[in-house]
Scaffold this motif. Structure first.
Motif, mmCIF file in Angstrom:
data_model
loop_
_atom_site.group_PDB
_atom_site.id
_atom_site.type_symbol
_atom_site.label_atom_id
_atom_site.label_comp_id
_atom_site.label_asym_id
_atom_site.label_seq_id
_atom_site.Cartn_x
_atom_site.Cartn_y
_atom_site.Cartn_z
ATOM 1 N N VAL A 128 0.860 -1.187 0.000
ATOM 2 C CA VAL A 128 0.000 0.000 0.000
ATOM 3 C C VAL A 128 0.893 1.232 0.000
ATOM 4 N N ASP A 129 0.353 2.344 -0.526
ATOM 5 C CA ASP A 129 1.144 3.564 -0.560
ATOM 6 C C ASP A 129 0.327 4.762 -0.111
ATOM 7 N N ARG A 130 1.028 5.830 0.240
ATOM 8 C CA ARG A 130 0.419 7.107 0.590
ATOM 9 C C ARG A 130 1.199 8.199 -0.130
ATOM 10 N N PHE A 131 0.464 9.102 -0.770
ATOM 11 C CA PHE A 131 1.106 10.196 -1.496
ATOM 12 C C PHE A 131 0.534 11.505 -0.996
ATOM 13 N N GLU A 132 1.421 12.363 -0.501
ATOM 14 C CA GLU A 132 1.020 13.663 0.031
ATOM 15 C C GLU A 132 1.735 14.763 -0.759
ATOM 16 N N ARG A 133 0.977 15.807 -1.114
ATOM 17 C CA ARG A 133 1.558 16.986 -1.758
ATOM 18 C C ARG A 133 1.319 18.212 -0.882
ATOM 19 N N PHE A 134 2.315 19.087 -0.888
ATOM 20 C CA PHE A 134 2.261 20.308 -0.094
ATOM 21 C C PHE A 134 2.684 21.487 -0.971
ATOM 22 N N THR A 135 2.081 22.634 -0.780
ATOM 23 C CA THR A 135 2.636 23.857 -1.329
ATOM 24 C C THR A 135 3.590 24.448 -0.296
ATOM 25 N N PHE A 136 4.512 25.285 -0.752
ATOM 26 C CA PHE A 136 5.438 25.921 0.185
ATOM 27 C C PHE A 136 5.720 27.346 -0.272
ATOM 28 N N GLU A 137 6.294 28.127 0.628
ATOM 29 C CA GLU A 137 6.646 29.507 0.331
ATOM 30 C C GLU A 137 8.161 29.643 0.247
ATOM 31 N N GLY A 138 8.611 30.533 -0.628
ATOM 32 C CA GLY A 138 10.038 30.770 -0.752
ATOM 33 C C GLY A 138 10.593 30.237 -2.053
ATOM 34 N N GLY A 139 11.920 30.237 -2.149
ATOM 35 C CA GLY A 139 12.599 29.799 -3.359
ATOM 36 C C GLY A 139 12.870 28.307 -3.355
ATOM 37 N N ASN A 140 13.955 27.927 -4.025
ATOM 38 C CA ASN A 140 14.305 26.517 -4.158
ATOM 39 C C ASN A 140 14.588 25.913 -2.776
ATOM 40 N N PRO A 141 13.848 24.882 -2.381
ATOM 41 C CA PRO A 141 14.017 24.316 -1.035
ATOM 42 C C PRO A 141 15.060 23.209 -0.960
ATOM 43 N N ARG A 142 15.833 23.024 -2.011
ATOM 44 C CA ARG A 142 16.731 21.868 -2.079
ATOM 45 C C ARG A 142 17.589 21.711 -0.831
ATOM 46 N N ALA A 143 18.304 22.776 -0.442
ATOM 47 C CA ALA A 143 19.233 22.658 0.682
ATOM 48 C C ALA A 143 18.503 22.286 1.967
ATOM 49 N N MET A 144 17.354 22.918 2.220
ATOM 50 C CA MET A 144 16.602 22.626 3.443
ATOM 51 C C MET A 144 16.079 21.204 3.448
ATOM 52 N N LEU A 145 15.598 20.719 2.289
ATOM 53 C CA LEU A 145 15.034 19.377 2.238
ATOM 54 C C LEU A 145 16.133 18.312 2.342
ATOM 55 N N GLU A 146 17.260 18.567 1.715
ATOM 56 C CA GLU A 146 18.354 17.602 1.848
ATOM 57 C C GLU A 146 18.862 17.551 3.282
ATOM 58 N N GLU A 147 18.798 18.676 3.981
ATOM 59 C CA GLU A 147 19.215 18.691 5.383
ATOM 60 C C GLU A 147 18.240 17.933 6.272
ATOM 61 N N VAL A 148 16.926 18.052 5.975
ATOM 62 C CA VAL A 148 15.920 17.402 6.822
ATOM 63 C C VAL A 148 15.675 15.955 6.414
ATOM 64 N N TRP A 149 16.136 15.550 5.233
ATOM 65 C CA TRP A 149 15.874 14.197 4.745
ATOM 66 C C TRP A 149 16.301 13.106 5.734
ATOM 67 N N PRO A 150 17.476 13.166 6.377
ATOM 68 C CA PRO A 150 17.818 12.104 7.331
ATOM 69 C C PRO A 150 16.778 11.934 8.433
ATOM 70 N N ALA A 151 16.190 13.039 8.915
ATOM 71 C CA ALA A 151 15.158 12.929 9.957
ATOM 72 C C ALA A 151 13.888 12.303 9.391
ATOM 73 N N VAL A 152 13.525 12.679 8.163
ATOM 74 C CA VAL A 152 12.351 12.084 7.511
ATOM 75 C C VAL A 152 12.575 10.590 7.303
ATOM 76 N N ARG A 153 13.741 10.236 6.800
ATOM 77 C CA ARG A 153 14.076 8.821 6.551
ATOM 78 C C ARG A 153 14.038 8.015 7.848
ATOM 79 N N ASP A 154 14.673 8.534 8.893
ATOM 80 C CA ASP A 154 14.730 7.796 10.151
ATOM 81 C C ASP A 154 13.347 7.656 10.787
ATOM 82 N N SER A 155 12.504 8.676 10.647
ATOM 83 C CA SER A 155 11.143 8.598 11.174
ATOM 84 C C SER A 155 10.338 7.552 10.409
ATOM 85 N N ALA A 156 10.513 7.507 9.097
ATOM 86 C CA ALA A 156 9.815 6.512 8.278
ATOM 87 C C ALA A 156 10.226 5.101 8.684
ATOM 88 N N ARG A 157 11.511 4.921 8.901
ATOM 89 C CA ARG A 157 12.001 3.601 9.342
ATOM 90 C C ARG A 157 11.420 3.233 10.705
#
Length: 260
Positions: A128-157
């Motif tokens: 089974v899968d879940r797909f969520e979309r969000f809008t956001f404010e500001g410019g390119n979020p790449r740096a912020m998302l790559e920084e938070v990805w380890p926390a997202v990954r570890d929470s998913a695990r």
């Protein structure tokens, strides 16, 4: 099922493609399965595609069949070419481009950059899968998302999920989170499907971990059974992927396992 060649751990994907839409009532579930089995042989034999999930469920209010696709690609160039091919070239009915088919209702599709993607459990267990979309404010979020990805990954695990993807689309100012979970076993396949969808749908959203400065606002959240999973032959060693990892509650959903 025996799917080898896709190891646990990070997935080397730079891009993703997603689509969500309803199917007009005149197309039955069995017709939809027949179409996807024939058409996926053209659609999914594309350069750079790493994997695809096809989630499907009934709308609880309208009864419409809700479906779509979740794809990972190796490069941005290859996902852009896939978008072009399906929008401008692909036809299964003469003169009708794929996304303009009249029985596709409310098509929503996007290409994404990947901040992180990870398999925690074998693909054979993804149901089974879940797909969520969000809008956001500001410019390119790449740096912020790559920084938070380890926390997202570890929470998913920690939640026992089978896979997680964190995606972003700067031009559209959107972020997406795709998660996958295993089937909850039950002797009754309908009860199993309902319990499995309910479990992933009611988990705390990983969107809670998105940086506050992005002011992320959820605009879409759908959970469904994965009735088809397609993997390129070149990526699979010693086994085959399943076309219906979730034991379907309707006989018409049963199709043979396939490679692309």
């Amino acid at each position: 099922m025996d799917i080898r060649g896709y190891e646990l751990g990070p997935i080397a994907a730079d891009a993703a493609f997603t689509s969500d839409f309803a199917v007009a009532p005149e197309v039955s579930m069995s017709d939809l399965v027949d179409k996807q089995e024939i058409e996926r042989r053209v659609m999914d034999d594309r350069t750079g595609m790493l994997m695809k999930y096809m989630p499907t469920r009934y709308d609880a209010v309208t009864g419409e069949v809700l479906t779509g696709g979740r794809y990972l690609f190796d490069t941005w160039a290859n996902v852009e070419e896939y978008r072009r091919f399906t929008a401008e070239e692909l036809e299964f009915e003469p003169g009708v481009k794929f996304w303009s088919r009249p029985f596709f209702l409310g098509v929503d599709r996007h290409i994404w950059r990947v901040a992180g993607a990870h398999n925690f459990t074998p693909l054979a267990e993804h149901a089974v899968d879940r797909f969520e979309r969000f809008t956001f404010e500001g410019g390119n979020p790449r740096a912020m998302l790559e920084e938070v990805w380890p926390a997202v990954r570890d929470s998913a695990r920690a939640e026992g999920l089978g896979a997680a993807w964190l995606l972003y689309q700067p031009e559209e100012r959107q972020i997406a989170i795709h998660t996958v979970a295993s089937r909850i076993a039950d002797d009754d396949p309908v009860d199993s499907a309902e319990a499995s969808i309910r479990a992933i749908a009611t988990m705390p959203s990983l969107g809670n971990l998105l940086p506050a400065q992005l002011r992320a606002r959820k605009v879409f959240d759908r959970s469904a059974m994965i009735i088809s999973m397609w993997l390129p032959k070149s990526r699979v060693a010693g086994g085959i992927p399943t076309a219906n990892p979730m034991t379907p509650p309707l006989p018409a959903w049963t199709v043979e396992p396939q490679l692309v």
